[in-house]
Design a protein around this motif. Structure first.
Motif, mmCIF file in Angstrom:
data_model
loop_
_atom_site.group_PDB
_atom_site.id
_atom_site.type_symbol
_atom_site.label_atom_id
_atom_site.label_comp_id
_atom_site.label_asym_id
_atom_site.label_seq_id
_atom_site.Cartn_x
_atom_site.Cartn_y
_atom_site.Cartn_z
ATOM 1 N N ARG A 179 1.675 17.167 -44.164
ATOM 2 C CA ARG A 179 1.164 16.362 -43.048
ATOM 3 C C ARG A 179 0.422 17.238 -42.034
ATOM 4 N NH1 ARG A 179 2.217 11.185 -41.413
ATOM 5 N NH2 ARG A 179 3.502 9.916 -42.790
ATOM 6 N N LEU A 180 0.993 18.405 -41.758
ATOM 7 C CA LEU A 180 0.331 19.288 -40.803
ATOM 8 C C LEU A 180 -1.014 19.758 -41.343
ATOM 9 C CD1 LEU A 180 3.389 21.433 -39.626
ATOM 10 C CD2 LEU A 180 2.098 19.788 -38.245
ATOM 11 N N ALA A 181 -1.065 20.043 -42.638
ATOM 12 C CA ALA A 181 -2.311 20.504 -43.236
ATOM 13 C C ALA A 181 -3.414 19.460 -43.130
ATOM 14 C CB ALA A 181 -2.072 20.882 -44.702
ATOM 15 N N SER A 182 -3.027 18.175 -43.147
ATOM 16 C CA SER A 182 -4.026 17.099 -43.051
ATOM 17 C C SER A 182 -4.229 16.598 -41.625
ATOM 18 C CB SER A 182 -3.592 15.923 -43.939
ATOM 19 O OG SER A 182 -2.384 15.346 -43.457
ATOM 20 N N GLY A 183 -3.546 17.253 -40.667
ATOM 21 C CA GLY A 183 -3.684 16.840 -39.271
ATOM 22 C C GLY A 183 -2.936 15.571 -38.943
ATOM 23 N N GLY A 184 -1.889 15.254 -39.720
ATOM 24 C CA GLY A 184 -1.199 13.990 -39.531
ATOM 25 C C GLY A 184 0.119 14.082 -38.795
ATOM 26 N N ALA A 185 0.449 15.239 -38.198
ATOM 27 C CA ALA A 185 1.734 15.369 -37.512
ATOM 28 C C ALA A 185 1.643 16.389 -36.385
ATOM 29 C CB ALA A 185 2.837 15.775 -38.493
ATOM 30 N N THR A 186 2.499 16.200 -35.402
ATOM 31 C CA THR A 186 2.687 17.174 -34.320
ATOM 32 C C THR A 186 4.173 17.481 -34.230
ATOM 33 O OG1 THR A 186 0.779 16.363 -33.053
ATOM 34 C CG2 THR A 186 2.465 17.608 -31.839
ATOM 35 N N VAL A 187 4.513 18.760 -34.198
ATOM 36 C CA VAL A 187 5.904 19.177 -34.137
ATOM 37 C C VAL A 187 6.302 19.471 -32.699
ATOM 38 C CG1 VAL A 187 7.585 20.920 -34.873
ATOM 39 C CG2 VAL A 187 5.821 20.125 -36.471
ATOM 40 N N ILE A 188 7.459 18.942 -32.299
ATOM 41 C CA ILE A 188 8.023 19.232 -30.985
ATOM 42 C C ILE A 188 9.331 19.976 -31.207
ATOM 43 C CG2 ILE A 188 9.006 18.293 -28.863
ATOM 44 C CD1 ILE A 188 6.450 16.322 -30.824
ATOM 45 N N ASP A 189 9.381 21.212 -30.766
ATOM 46 C CA ASP A 189 10.540 22.075 -30.953
ATOM 47 C C ASP A 189 11.387 22.039 -29.689
ATOM 48 O OD1 ASP A 189 12.327 24.270 -31.219
ATOM 49 O OD2 ASP A 189 10.926 25.283 -32.577
ATOM 50 N N CYS A 190 12.631 21.582 -29.815
ATOM 51 C CA CYS A 190 13.539 21.467 -28.672
ATOM 52 C C CYS A 190 14.629 22.536 -28.686
ATOM 53 C CB CYS A 190 14.172 20.074 -28.636
ATOM 54 S SG CYS A 190 12.978 18.774 -28.330
ATOM 55 N N GLY A 191 14.401 23.600 -29.460
ATOM 56 C CA GLY A 191 15.327 24.720 -29.442
ATOM 57 C C GLY A 191 15.143 25.543 -28.173
ATOM 58 N N ARG A 192 15.805 26.690 -28.116
ATOM 59 C CA ARG A 192 15.688 27.537 -26.928
ATOM 60 C C ARG A 192 14.297 28.155 -26.853
ATOM 61 N NH1 ARG A 192 20.069 28.682 -24.071
ATOM 62 N NH2 ARG A 192 19.357 30.746 -23.381
ATOM 63 N N SER A 193 13.807 28.291 -25.645
ATOM 64 C CA SER A 193 12.471 28.843 -25.445
ATOM 65 C C SER A 193 12.346 30.241 -26.047
ATOM 66 C CB SER A 193 12.145 28.884 -23.951
ATOM 67 O OG SER A 193 13.133 29.598 -23.224
ATOM 68 N N LEU A 194 13.391 31.052 -25.923
ATOM 69 C CA LEU A 194 13.321 32.414 -26.444
ATOM 70 C C LEU A 194 13.272 32.422 -27.966
ATOM 71 C CD1 LEU A 194 15.814 34.202 -24.031
ATOM 72 C CD2 LEU A 194 13.324 34.025 -23.868
ATOM 73 N N ALA A 195 13.967 31.474 -28.602
ATOM 74 C CA ALA A 195 13.890 31.361 -30.059
ATOM 75 C C ALA A 195 12.498 30.894 -30.486
ATOM 76 C CB ALA A 195 14.956 30.394 -30.565
ATOM 77 N N PHE A 196 11.899 30.002 -29.695
ATOM 78 C CA PHE A 196 10.551 29.524 -29.983
ATOM 79 C C PHE A 196 9.561 30.686 -29.935
ATOM 80 C CE2 PHE A 196 6.450 27.598 -28.875
ATOM 81 C CZ PHE A 196 6.398 26.512 -29.736
ATOM 82 N N ARG A 197 9.716 31.530 -28.938
ATOM 83 C CA ARG A 197 8.849 32.707 -28.848
ATOM 84 C C ARG A 197 8.975 33.578 -30.101
ATOM 85 N NH1 ARG A 197 9.873 35.558 -22.979
ATOM 86 N NH2 ARG A 197 8.579 34.190 -21.654
ATOM 87 N N ALA A 198 10.212 33.738 -30.580
ATOM 88 C CA ALA A 198 10.473 34.638 -31.700
ATOM 89 C C ALA A 198 9.908 34.112 -33.009
ATOM 90 C CB ALA A 198 11.968 34.875 -31.849
#
Length: 531
Positions: A384-403
């Motif tokens: 889906r991401l490859a075709s532009g059909g989805a957006t991911v929202i990550d609700c984990g910790r900000s520091l984990a998102f950075r990593a």
């Protein structure tokens, strides 16, 4: 709506001897800027996961607090009512009202534990050495051992060259067998001060005959002095039961008994846990891997050193009961002795923790009323991401998102996802991900309320994405420091001013003793013996 109470009433409740839990509804980064000494972080974005464990007795007296922004404390109280909490109140004016009334506020995180560490150093006269002294001892080839009292993940991130990882409550249990000569000097370090001090003093209180010192200011002090830390090392104590377990228990028990610890059986503990009139916690203080192999049903994993270092992550209620379990008793005894002196809790250690029925693994907490959500697998999401059909929202910790996060994902705090609305295309599927599947499911429900299109949860979260061989993107600047409202940023988590932040942090720790004296509500040592 729950009743509001003025600051003077809450101050009197802190001193009346009855059970009291003060829960702060803000995110951890906001909480760390300014909060009450005995306030416990219970951010709205994590409340469904944290509150049930923090509040095993729903009838305890609870005061909800925020920063005076309006609304967060009320919303937390409303949620707590849905899980059966009955004695709910909101602090009038939040932390701003508290300060206006002339009472003390504190910055930082795990403040009671860190302040207690400073008290221990002053009270017991814990000896310490500075980094230059340690480096000179190493260069001279002195008979010594360096033990790092932090969990292995923190040790891997940075460690003193030559150190061995022996976390917190493991010290009095493991170190005696590691130093057969009584002349070997034992140096205990952590990242800053608290766990160095408590670790060194644990060995001294447990009667280790060796010279024991804390490394002043830990790895931060080491780097500030111009020395280099190692990264990525896994040097750790030998697993299994030490050969001198009986001797370490005898020494630890003397310390615990002086502090007023009581030893009980599992049967007696079951009676305490069933008492509807008192809050009672049951913690297993062994290493998490040992806990997973087998533990008392219902016990919560709380490694002893971390339980003392970050008590506010496990215990919210003043004057609660705490029951501690481990296989031989040493780790429970040392942990209990410090908890008793830290907060005056009524602490019990089990004599037969491993006898009887045990359960394995790390049980996930049950969340009543958890909504159902559509799911999507990592390969399907990749397509889906490859075709532009989805957006991911990550609700984990900000520091984990950075990593490391899914390329193109947006990061957001679960209960404040509305701030992302302008960046969410209406024609795409929204996919929520988080380390805890329950958190992702809760986020999906909130996204569904603001998005007309389909919403799904990534099965297995970002971990499953990586396990499928799909790429992760790391960016230390995303989110920027100022946006990391969900986390207290340690000095080395920051992108700018790291050295300045280290110096400020160490000065803040040292000054905590004076701030606690001004506050007047931390009876350190009052309930325990001083040996």
């Amino acid at each position: 709506m729950p009743p509001t109470i003025p600051p003077a009433t809450l101050k009197s409740w802190l001193r009346d001897g009855a059970e009291l839990a003060i829960l702060d509804a803000r995110e951890e980064g906001e909480f760390s800027a300014s909060h009450l000494f005995w306030a416990i972080p219970c951010p709205l974005s994590q409340a469904e996961l944290r509150a049930p464990r923090l509040l095993p007795r729903r009838a305890t007296r609870i005061v909800c607090v925020d920063g005076g922004e309006g609304g967060y404390a009320d919303r937390l109280a409303a949620f707590l009512a849905t899980i059966g909490c009955t004695d709910l109140h909101v602090l009038e004016g939040g932390t701003q009202g508290w300060e206006a009334a002339g009472y003390e506020l504190f910055s930082g995180f795990n403040v009671p534990s860190k302040a207690f560490g400073e008290w221990v150093e002053h009270h017991y006269g814990t000896p310490s050495i500075d980094p230059a002294e340690l480096a000179a001892m190493q260069a001279e080839g002195r008979d010594m051992i360096i033990v790092d009292s932090r969990p292995i993940a923190e040790f891997r991130a940075m460690s003193i060259p030559g150190a061995i990882d022996v976390p917190g409550a493991e010290l009095a249990y493991r170190v005696p067998a590691m130093v057969p000569r009584p002349t070997t000097t034992v140096v205990v370090n952590c990242a800053g001060r608290t766990r160095s001090i408590l670790g060194a003093e644990s060995l001294r209180r447990a009667g280790l005959p060796n010279p024991v010192v804390a490394l002043r200011n830990g790895t931060m002090g080491w780097e500030l002095a111009g020395f280099t830390c190692d990264r990525g090392r896994d040097d750790r104590y030998a697993p299994g039961t030490p050969p001198d377990a009986a001797e370490t228990l005898a020494r630890a028990k003397r310390f615990a008994d002086q502090a007023g610890i009581r030893w009980i059986t599992r049967a007696a503990a079951a009676d305490l846990l069933a008492d509807p009139a008192r809050t009672t916690h049951l913690f297993d203080v062994r290493d998490p891997a040992e806990y997973a192999e087998g533990h008392i049903p219902g016990a919560i994993s709380a490694p002893g050193g971390q339980l003392v270092q970050a008590t506010d992550g496990w215990v919210a209620t003043r004057h609660a009961r705490i029951i501690l379990a481990d296989d031989t008793g040493t780790r429970a005894a040392m942990t209990g002795g410090w908890l008793r002196q830290l907060g005056g809790w009524e602490v019990f250690c089990l004599t037969d923790a491993m006898e009887g029925r045990l359960e394995s693994g790390h049980p996930a907490p049950a969340i009543p009323g958890l909504p159902k959500a559509a799911t999507i697998t990592a390969p399907d999401l990749a397509a889906r991401l490859a075709s532009g059909g989805a957006t991911v929202i990550d609700c984990g910790r900000s520091l984990a998102f950075r990593a490391g996060h899914i390329p193109g994902a947006l990061w957001g705090v679960r209960t404040r996802l509305a701030t992302l609305a302008p960046r969410l295309p209406g024609d795409r599927m929204l996919v929520a991900t988080a380390p805890d599947p329950a958190l992702a499911t809760l986020a999906a429900a909130e996204l569904s309320a603001m998005h007309a299109g389909p919403v799904a949860v990534l099965e297995g979260g970002t971990t499953a994405w990586a396990a499928a061989g799909l790429p992760l993107h790391a960016d230390r600047q995303n989110p920027p420091d100022a946006a990391c409202i969900d986390a207290w940023l340690r000095p080395y988590d920051r992108n700018e001013g790291v050295e300045e932040a280290m110096r400020a942090y160490l000065a803040w720790e040292i000054d905590l003793v004076h701030a606690v004296e001004r506050d007047g509500d931390a009876p350190f040592g009052a309930q325990g013996g001083h040996g």
